[in-house]
Design a protein around this motif. Structure first.
Motif, PDB file in Angstrom:
ATOM      1  N   GLU A  91     -41.123 -13.187 -14.418  1.00 34.34           N
ATOM      2  CA  GLU A  91     -41.973 -13.589 -13.294  1.00 34.34           C
ATOM      3  C   GLU A  91     -43.106 -14.499 -13.761  1.00 34.34           C
ATOM      4  O   GLU A  91     -43.466 -15.462 -13.070  1.00 34.34           O
ATOM      5  N   ARG A  95     -43.710 -18.541 -12.637  1.00 33.62           N
ATOM      6  CA  ARG A  95     -44.970 -19.129 -12.197  1.00 33.62           C
ATOM      7  C   ARG A  95     -45.337 -20.344 -13.067  1.00 33.62           C
ATOM      8  O   ARG A  95     -45.959 -21.291 -12.572  1.00 33.62           O
ATOM      9  N   CYS A 110     -50.012 -16.484 -14.055  1.00 29.85           N
ATOM     10  CA  CYS A 110     -48.749 -16.021 -14.637  1.00 29.85           C
ATOM     11  C   CYS A 110     -48.733 -14.502 -14.816  1.00 29.85           C
ATOM     12  O   CYS A 110     -47.753 -13.829 -14.472  1.00 29.85           O
ATOM     13  N   ALA A 113     -48.529 -12.780 -11.498  1.00 33.31           N
ATOM     14  CA  ALA A 113     -47.158 -12.808 -10.985  1.00 33.31           C
ATOM     15  C   ALA A 113     -46.296 -11.780 -11.713  1.00 33.31           C
ATOM     16  O   ALA A 113     -45.469 -11.089 -11.097  1.00 33.31           O
TER      17      ALA A 113
END
Length: 225
Positions: A91, A95, A110, A113
């Motif tokens: 994830e 990002r 980041c 996310a």
């Protein structure tokens, strides 16, 4: 240092592999009390695999690098930690797609996310006695650093960054993650293997929160080197 490039990310992962190997027995000891006694071995194996395969990943695209790391962890870290750490990195990589480097704002996005992905995957929240208990305060510390002046108490200067340095922010995040891991000791686990113990899970530090703290401490040390 104001940005993290793929080279810096790779150096972080190298350091993390050393730390996970060094702390393998400690993490396993924590997991023996409330889990399956394999967290240390699993984390060391996963990050050793990352180090071994780093050369084959794209260091010019931070997003691709992080997603590649996530896939390696997903396939090599056993137990519930593999999917969670795999999700965290994938994830975060999503990002960062296409980025050559991350500044503090981008890195914060980041990790946020990644945190959101971990929460969805593990259906865990703050206070459930999981790695979320270390990751939430770390992300919160990064967000706070974004709005903090570069030098507390000093007037802003033209051309100076509007927020704390990346190195300082990561040091604060690592401290927050460590405090979050320690704060899991009195908690009763509500997710994962430890939740089967009910009230007996209280009094023990969560191994997942601890490995997350070690990971963020490795990142802070790499940035500050």
């Amino acid at each position: 240092m104001q940005t993290l490039s793929g080279v810096h990310i790779a150096a972080w992962l190298e350091r993390a592999a050393d730390v996970m190997e060094r702390e393998k027995a400690f993490l396993t000891e924590l997991d023996a009390a409330i889990g399956d006694s394999d967290h240390g071995v699993n984390m060391a194996r996963g990050f050793t695999a990352v180090r071994t395969r780093l050369g084959g990943l794209d260091h010019g695209d931070v997003g691709a690098l992080l997603k590649g790391v996530g896939m390696i962890l997903l396939s090599t870290v056993g137990g519930a930690s593999g999917p969670l750490y795999g999700t965290l990195f994938r994830e975060a990589g999503q990002r960062a797609a296409g980025a050559a480097a991350l500044d503090l704002a981008a890195l914060t996005g980041c990790l946020e996310a990644g945190l959101d992905g971990v929460k969805r995957r593990g259906k865990a929240s703050l206070g459930d006695k999981t790695l979320v208990d270390a990751l939430v305060p770390a992300v919160d510390a990064l967000k706070a650093a974004l709005s903090a002046p570069a030098h507390a108490g000093a007037p802003a200067h033209a051309g100076a960054p509007a927020h704390a340095s990346l190195v300082d922010a990561l040091a604060r995040a690592a401290e927050a993650a460590n405090a979050g891991a320690l704060a899991t000791v009195p908690l009763v686990a509500r997710k994962g293997r430890a939740s089967y113990l009910g009230e007996r899970s209280a009094g023990h530090q969560d191994p997942g929160a601890t490995s997350c703290s070690l990971l963020l401490r490795s990142l802070a040390a790499t940035a500050g080197a």
